[in-house]
Design a protein around this motif. Structure first.
Motif, PDB file in Angstrom:
ATOM      1  N   LEU A   8       0.835  -1.215   0.000  1.00 58.50           N
ATOM      2  CA  LEU A   8       0.000   0.000   0.000  1.00 58.50           C
ATOM      3  C   LEU A   8       0.867   1.260   0.000  1.00 58.50           C
ATOM      4  N   LEU A   9       1.962   1.239   0.760  1.00 57.13           N
ATOM      5  CA  LEU A   9       2.874   2.382   0.789  1.00 57.13           C
ATOM      6  C   LEU A   9       3.542   2.571  -0.573  1.00 57.13           C
ATOM      7  N   ILE A  10       3.952   1.483  -1.209  1.00 60.99           N
ATOM      8  CA  ILE A  10       4.542   1.570  -2.550  1.00 60.99           C
ATOM      9  C   ILE A  10       3.529   2.169  -3.523  1.00 60.99           C
ATOM     10  N   ASP A  11       2.285   1.688  -3.454  1.00 58.07           N
ATOM     11  CA  ASP A  11       1.228   2.225  -4.324  1.00 58.07           C
ATOM     12  C   ASP A  11       1.004   3.716  -4.069  1.00 58.07           C
ATOM     13  N   LYS A  12       1.035   4.120  -2.795  1.00 56.47           N
ATOM     14  CA  LYS A  12       0.853   5.538  -2.447  1.00 56.47           C
ATOM     15  C   LYS A  12       1.976   6.382  -3.048  1.00 56.47           C
ATOM     16  N   ILE A  13       3.204   5.904  -2.918  1.00 57.49           N
ATOM     17  CA  ILE A  13       4.347   6.648  -3.464  1.00 57.49           C
ATOM     18  C   ILE A  13       4.197   6.792  -4.973  1.00 57.49           C
ATOM     19  N   LEU A  14       3.859   5.705  -5.653  1.00 63.00           N
ATOM     20  CA  LEU A  14       3.702   5.750  -7.111  1.00 63.00           C
ATOM     21  C   LEU A  14       2.557   6.682  -7.519  1.00 63.00           C
ATOM     22  N   GLU A  15       1.459   6.626  -6.784  1.00 66.34           N
ATOM     23  CA  GLU A  15       0.317   7.501  -7.080  1.00 66.34           C
ATOM     24  C   GLU A  15       0.677   8.968  -6.855  1.00 66.34           C
ATOM     25  N   LEU A  17       3.649  10.276  -7.038  1.00 64.24           N
ATOM     26  CA  LEU A  17       4.562  10.683  -8.106  1.00 64.24           C
ATOM     27  C   LEU A  17       3.787  11.030  -9.370  1.00 64.24           C
ATOM     28  N   ASP A  18       2.734  10.256  -9.664  1.00 64.87           N
ATOM     29  CA  ASP A  18       1.893  10.553 -10.827  1.00 64.87           C
ATOM     30  C   ASP A  18       1.169  11.889 -10.664  1.00 64.87           C
ATOM     31  N   LYS A  19       0.674  12.151  -9.454  1.00 62.71           N
ATOM     32  CA  LYS A  19      -0.136  13.353  -9.217  1.00 62.71           C
ATOM     33  C   LYS A  19       0.703  14.621  -9.078  1.00 62.71           C
ATOM     34  N   THR A  20       1.764  14.547  -8.271  1.00 64.61           N
ATOM     35  CA  THR A  20       2.488  15.780  -7.923  1.00 64.61           C
ATOM     36  C   THR A  20       3.951  15.777  -8.336  1.00 64.61           C
ATOM     37  N   GLY A  21       4.404  14.705  -8.949  1.00 67.27           N
ATOM     38  CA  GLY A  21       5.813  14.633  -9.302  1.00 67.27           C
ATOM     39  C   GLY A  21       6.649  14.424  -8.047  1.00 67.27           C
ATOM     40  N   ILE A  22       7.857  14.915  -8.085  1.00 66.16           N
ATOM     41  CA  ILE A  22       8.764  14.727  -6.953  1.00 66.16           C
ATOM     42  C   ILE A  22       8.546  15.868  -5.965  1.00 66.16           C
ATOM     43  N   ALA A  77      21.818   3.841 -19.238  1.00 68.94           N
ATOM     44  CA  ALA A  77      20.916   4.909 -18.825  1.00 68.94           C
ATOM     45  C   ALA A  77      20.481   5.674 -20.066  1.00 68.94           C
ATOM     46  N   ILE A  78      19.196   6.007 -20.134  1.00 66.10           N
ATOM     47  CA  ILE A  78      18.695   6.747 -21.291  1.00 66.10           C
ATOM     48  C   ILE A  78      17.937   7.983 -20.830  1.00 66.10           C
ATOM     49  N   GLU A  79      17.840   8.943 -21.700  1.00 67.70           N
ATOM     50  CA  GLU A  79      17.063  10.149 -21.442  1.00 67.70           C
ATOM     51  C   GLU A  79      15.636   9.919 -21.917  1.00 67.70           C
ATOM     52  N   VAL A  80      14.665  10.215 -21.065  1.00 69.31           N
ATOM     53  CA  VAL A  80      13.258  10.107 -21.443  1.00 69.31           C
ATOM     54  C   VAL A  80      12.515  11.340 -20.956  1.00 69.31           C
ATOM     55  N   ALA A  81      11.359  11.580 -21.551  1.00 69.70           N
ATOM     56  CA  ALA A  81      10.534  12.707 -21.131  1.00 69.70           C
ATOM     57  C   ALA A  81      10.122  12.501 -19.682  1.00 69.70           C
ATOM     58  N   ASN A  82      10.098  13.593 -18.924  1.00 73.38           N
ATOM     59  CA  ASN A  82       9.726  13.548 -17.513  1.00 73.38           C
ATOM     60  C   ASN A  82      10.594  12.537 -16.765  1.00 73.38           C
ATOM     61  N   GLU A  83      11.839  12.498 -17.131  1.00 74.07           N
ATOM     62  CA  GLU A  83      12.760  11.467 -16.683  1.00 74.07           C
ATOM     63  C   GLU A  83      12.871  11.292 -15.172  1.00 74.07           C
ATOM     64  N   PRO A  84      13.072  12.333 -14.372  1.00 71.57           N
ATOM     65  CA  PRO A  84      13.238  12.086 -12.934  1.00 71.57           C
ATOM     66  C   PRO A  84      12.061  11.318 -12.329  1.00 71.57           C
ATOM     67  N   VAL A  85      10.851  11.705 -12.667  1.00 69.08           N
ATOM     68  CA  VAL A  85       9.669  11.034 -12.120  1.00 69.08           C
ATOM     69  C   VAL A  85       9.584   9.601 -12.636  1.00 69.08           C
ATOM     70  N   GLU A  86       9.754   9.412 -13.942  1.00 71.23           N
ATOM     71  CA  GLU A  86       9.647   8.077 -14.525  1.00 71.23           C
ATOM     72  C   GLU A  86      10.733   7.141 -14.001  1.00 71.23           C
ATOM     73  N   SER A  87      11.947   7.636 -13.868  1.00 66.37           N
ATOM     74  CA  SER A  87      13.039   6.823 -13.360  1.00 66.37           C
ATOM     75  C   SER A  87      12.784   6.422 -11.908  1.00 66.37           C
ATOM     76  N   LYS A  89       9.831   6.296 -10.407  1.00 71.53           N
ATOM     77  CA  LYS A  89       8.695   5.374 -10.391  1.00 71.53           C
ATOM     78  C   LYS A  89       9.160   3.959 -10.727  1.00 71.53           C
ATOM     79  N   TYR A  90      10.048   3.840 -11.691  1.00 77.21           N
ATOM     80  CA  TYR A  90      10.569   2.528 -12.068  1.00 77.21           C
ATOM     81  C   TYR A  90      11.324   1.901 -10.895  1.00 77.21           C
ATOM     82  N   LEU A  91      12.174   2.684 -10.239  1.00 81.70           N
ATOM     83  CA  LEU A  91      12.936   2.186  -9.095  1.00 81.70           C
ATOM     84  C   LEU A  91      11.989   1.679  -8.006  1.00 81.70           C
ATOM     85  N   ILE A  92      10.970   2.464  -7.662  1.00 80.34           N
ATOM     86  CA  ILE A  92      10.026   2.071  -6.614  1.00 80.34           C
ATOM     87  C   ILE A  92       9.242   0.824  -7.045  1.00 80.34           C
TER      88      ILE A  92
END
Length: 117
Positions: A8-15, A17-22, A77-87, A89-92
């Protein structure tokens, strides 16, 4: 990690990140709380990666580690749009399923990148 509270905590963190970014105000506290779960579950790699992650965000105000992609058994490592958030999110998301050997390998790569930054 299989504990329902942890998931649930992992889901909260991911959610979040989607809503407010970092948003460092809540994100760092959530990462520290997730690290506590990893300590209790005795998963040293996750404990280390989470500590390095929140320390990195505290120092930089953002997650500066690029997204990972696998190319012929090597990570790049690659560059992607909105990279900090996406990277981040992937780690989490990797932490959700530690039975997957690829997830463990990616977490080790993130650990190494965070240490080298």
């Amino acid at each position: 990690m299989e504990n329902k509270t942890t998931l649930l905590l992992i889901d909260k963190i991911l959610e979040d990140l989607d809503k407010t970014g970092i948003n460092t105000d809540t994100l760092i506290d959530d990462l520290k709380q997730l690290r506590t779960h990893a300590l209790e579950a005795e998963i040293p790699l996750v404990v280390k990666v989470l500590r390095l992650t929140y320390e990195h965000i505290e120092e930089n105000g953002n997650f500066m580690i690029p997204m990972l992609v696998e190319e012929e058994d090597e990570f790049e490592a690659i560059e992607v749009a909105n990279e900090p958030v996406e990277s981040l999110k992937y780690l989490i998301a990797l932490i959700r399923n530690l039975k997957n050997k690829t997830n463990i390998a990616d977490l080790k790569e993130y650990r190494d990148l965070l240490n080298a930054y």
